[in-house]
Design a protein around this motif. Structure first.
Motif, mmCIF file in Angstrom:
data_model
loop_
_atom_site.group_PDB
_atom_site.id
_atom_site.type_symbol
_atom_site.label_atom_id
_atom_site.label_comp_id
_atom_site.label_asym_id
_atom_site.label_seq_id
_atom_site.Cartn_x
_atom_site.Cartn_y
_atom_site.Cartn_z
ATOM 1 N N GLN A 114 0.793 -1.227 0.000
ATOM 2 C CA GLN A 114 0.000 0.000 0.000
ATOM 3 C C GLN A 114 0.826 1.279 0.000
ATOM 4 O O GLN A 114 0.288 2.345 -0.281
ATOM 5 N N ARG A 142 -7.561 -0.804 -1.962
ATOM 6 C CA ARG A 142 -7.283 -0.128 -0.694
ATOM 7 C C ARG A 142 -7.287 -1.061 0.530
ATOM 8 O O ARG A 142 -6.767 -0.723 1.578
ATOM 9 N N ASP A 144 -9.726 -1.744 2.473
ATOM 10 C CA ASP A 144 -10.571 -1.204 3.543
ATOM 11 C C ASP A 144 -11.829 -2.033 3.774
ATOM 12 O O ASP A 144 -12.401 -2.007 4.857
ATOM 13 N N ARG A 150 -6.158 -7.413 4.618
ATOM 14 C CA ARG A 150 -6.363 -6.181 5.358
ATOM 15 C C ARG A 150 -4.998 -5.537 5.607
ATOM 16 O O ARG A 150 -4.009 -6.226 5.851
ATOM 17 N N ARG A 156 -0.920 0.644 6.582
ATOM 18 C CA ARG A 156 -2.084 1.516 6.726
ATOM 19 C C ARG A 156 -1.660 2.921 6.290
ATOM 20 O O ARG A 156 -1.071 3.673 7.069
ATOM 21 N N VAL A 183 -13.195 -0.513 -1.101
ATOM 22 C CA VAL A 183 -13.239 0.726 -0.338
ATOM 23 C C VAL A 183 -14.573 0.905 0.377
ATOM 24 O O VAL A 183 -15.571 0.273 0.044
ATOM 25 N N THR A 184 -14.555 1.802 1.357
ATOM 26 C CA THR A 184 -15.766 2.198 2.063
ATOM 27 C C THR A 184 -16.378 3.419 1.384
ATOM 28 O O THR A 184 -15.743 4.090 0.565
ATOM 29 N N ILE A 187 -14.276 6.568 2.068
ATOM 30 C CA ILE A 187 -13.078 6.660 1.228
ATOM 31 C C ILE A 187 -13.454 7.126 -0.174
ATOM 32 O O ILE A 187 -12.777 7.980 -0.775
#
Length: 313
Positions: A114, A142, A144, A150, A156, A183-184, A187
């Motif tokens: 990342q 990402r 997320d 994760r 992070r 992603v969320t 984000i």
């Protein structure tokens, strides 16, 4: 590897009708049904079969192919480079955010990658593997949301730092556009000003937690590209092909449950693009055929009513 079609938008550069119809991706007209190349790794021992499958992809009217350098530790990109010709007009979408596990004894597992310098190195690896000097779209995975990897510890990384390096690569002409994956909703909202062109999240008929994100993408002109479109890729994730309503519709229409799940996604929203993957030529043809399935209002209502978990999106 990509050329502009002089034919109607409903046909690929090679003249085949676009699988599932036509849609926009980063300003390009592409087939709504693309091909997710991850499963080509299963053909590592038969390179000729892998190339033949990709040639069949183009013949069936697919001109949108999703890949990554970490698929098969470079094998998949290598086969894509050799299989497609410029006249096929293939739009290649790749992704960054993970790398193959460096341990030679590991069973081709992945690790997060990342950090900005890792994202840049991964873009360069994709360019080399694909034999390109420009990748039309690169997705930032990402980590997320969704099943799988994760990010922890120094993996992070702040979104702004990641977008900065991808924007620089876009400005340099090495990538054409930026997408997001895993992603969320928060984000995505933060990233929209960077010019996001597509979002890849786990999403299917039976797993619709991201409905609010799908609506935001529609409002912003962002393509929604669900991965695991039939669910069931990880323990505890429901399978579309096990749902009673899907099975009933499949029986009544004479199609497979998988085809019904894909057809529903295409009908659910016009900005949905599919990238089902397979290493099986018969399954490939079935996936493409899902684009021609008609679901009437009654059938759609029955499928829309399928129970689904609630989530924050």
């Amino acid at each position: 590897m990509t050329t502009d079609s002089t034919l109607t938008p409903q046909h690929t550069a090679s003249g085949a009708p676009r699988a599932g119809g036509a849609a926009d991706l980063a300003g390009r007209t592409v087939s709504r049904i693309g091909y997710g190349a991850m499963q080509l790794e299963h053909l590592r021992a038969d390179r000729r079969a892998a190339i033949a499958l990709l040639r069949r992809v183009a013949e069936l009217g697919v001109d949108h192919v999703d890949t990554a350098h970490f698929y098969g530790d470079g094998f998949v990109n290598d086969v894509i480079r050799d299989a497609f010709r410029p006249e096929d007009g293939i739009t290649v979408v790749s992704k960054v955010g993970a790398d193959p596990e460096p341990d030679p004894g590991a069973a081709r597992t992945l690790r997060p990658a990342q950090r900005p310098e890792e994202l840049r190195a991964s873009v360069e690896a994709n360019l080399t593997g694909l034999g390109l000097d420009h990748i039309p779209v690169v997705n930032l995975r990402r980590l997320d949301a969704g099943p799988g990897l994760r990010a922890e510890g120094d993996q992070r990384v702040d979104l702004d730092d990641q977008l900065a390096v991808l924007t620089a690569l876009r400005d340099a002409g090495k990538i054409g556009a930026i997408g997001l994956s895993g992603v969320t909703l928060d984000i995505l909202r933060r990233a929209v000003p960077a010019g996001i062109v597509c979002v890849q999240n786990a999403y299917s008929l039976v797993t619709r937690d991201d409905e609010e994100m799908l609506r935001l993408c529609a409002a912003e002109g962002i393509a929604w590209v669900p991965f695991f479109p039939l669910g069931g890729a990880f323990p505890g994730v429901p399978k579309v092909t096990d749902d009673p309503a899907v099975l009933a519709v499949a029986r009544s229409l004479g199609h497979t449950p998988a085809q019904i799940g894909l057809a529903w996604l295409l009908r659910h929203a016009p900005h949905v693009l599919l990238i089902p993957g397979t290493a099986n030529p018969r399954h490939l043809e079935e996936n493409i055929a899902a684009g021609a399935i008609h679901l009437d209002a009654t059938t759609l209502a029955a499928l829309d009513a399928v129970a689904r978990p609630t989530g924050s999106g």
